[in-house]
Every structure is written in C-alpha cells, then in structure tokens.
Write a protein that holds these residues in place. Sequence first.
Motif, mmCIF file in Angstrom:
data_model
loop_
_atom_site.group_PDB
_atom_site.id
_atom_site.type_symbol
_atom_site.label_atom_id
_atom_site.label_comp_id
_atom_site.label_asym_id
_atom_site.label_seq_id
_atom_site.Cartn_x
_atom_site.Cartn_y
_atom_site.Cartn_z
ATOM 1 N N VAL A 4 0.651 -1.195 -0.024
ATOM 2 C CA VAL A 4 0.140 0.012 -0.030
ATOM 3 C C VAL A 4 0.815 1.077 -0.033
ATOM 4 O O VAL A 4 1.660 1.427 0.668
ATOM 5 N N GLU A 29 -1.705 -0.844 -3.804
ATOM 6 C CA GLU A 29 -2.766 -0.399 -3.711
ATOM 7 C C GLU A 29 -2.349 1.301 -3.431
ATOM 8 O O GLU A 29 -1.817 1.551 -2.587
ATOM 9 N N ARG A 31 -3.544 4.027 -2.183
ATOM 10 C CA ARG A 31 -4.408 4.759 -1.049
ATOM 11 C C ARG A 31 -4.462 6.295 -0.974
ATOM 12 O O ARG A 31 -3.256 6.906 -0.414
#
Length: 185
Positions: A4, A29, A31
Amino acid sequence: MAPVLGYWKIRALAQPIRLLLAYTETEFEDRTYTTGPAPDFHEKSDWLPVKYTLGLKIPNLPYYIDGDIKITQTNAILYYLARKHNLCGQTEEERIEVDVLFNQVFDMRMANWEFISEKFVTLPDFPLYELLDIYLKLDPDCLKETHNLQELHRRFEELPTIKKYMASPKFIKSPLNWPGAKWSA
C-alpha cells in the motif's frame, strides 16, 4: 496482499514512487487521501483519522506498507524499492554514483548532466523525471535548450512499463500539488 502506498490524491512527493512501482510492474494499492477546506486544508481531511492507526514509526505521508515493512518519507521509500529491484547499481562505485545523482536531483544545481540513465534505469531517474515533467507542465519551453534533459524525459516516458502505467486510469495526471501550495496545476 499487495503493498500500500498512501499519499494525498495528487502527484507531488508520491509520483516518483508510483513511477518506480509501475516500472517494476509492482501491483500496489494507491491509497489516496483528500484534504480539508481552505485555509488550513488539514481540518476534516480523511488522513487525520487514520494517521496514528497504521503502526508507522513516524506517521506521515507518503507511507509505504509492504507486509511487515512500514516506511515513511519519499526518499526512504524510493531507496527501499530501488534496493529491492536492483536499481542502485551493481558495484560500490555504481552505487555511489547513483546515490550522488539521486541526491543531486533534489538540488538541481548542475547546469549540465551526463546521465547514468543513458546506460540503464536507476533510482535517480524516477524523481528527476517527475521534476522535469512538473517543470514542463508549468513552462512547456523550459527544456528547449537542454537536449539531454529533453531526451531523458522522452526516454523515460517510452519505457514500456511506464508508458503502460501512464495510459492507465491509475496514473494521476493532476493536480501536481495540493490546493494550499504556492503553485499547483
């Protein structure tokens, strides 16, 4: 579980990290967090409620979580990823050259530069590309007298994994910086 990367929903400090991840074809990811309203932009941002819940030693943006590895600070993340993907040079001499160039990118004091990236892709190419791209967005003619910088920018965008990432919906084209910055585009 995919790593992430956490940062504001802008390019700024995280873009070189995103580019390096795209270049290495690392699924991650992205984020992103939004800021609060003017004038301070932090009040009511969606970052503050999670800032101290992620187990980061120094809670800050950007952050990168890769399993048990939790890192903050752009350069620390870039160094981690560059070591992981062998983008720091093979010999001690090459590693020193990469370190010097990487740090030079943030100074940008040299008028001319013989780029190591003409030989192979290394860590300094990611933040340097992002810096050049920002300059070009702010002033499209700013590199017209620096052929080597134009070439580096062009060659970087032609790397197959970077080209693919830039064509994807994951690529953040703008904003370049957050709304409270002295400049943004």
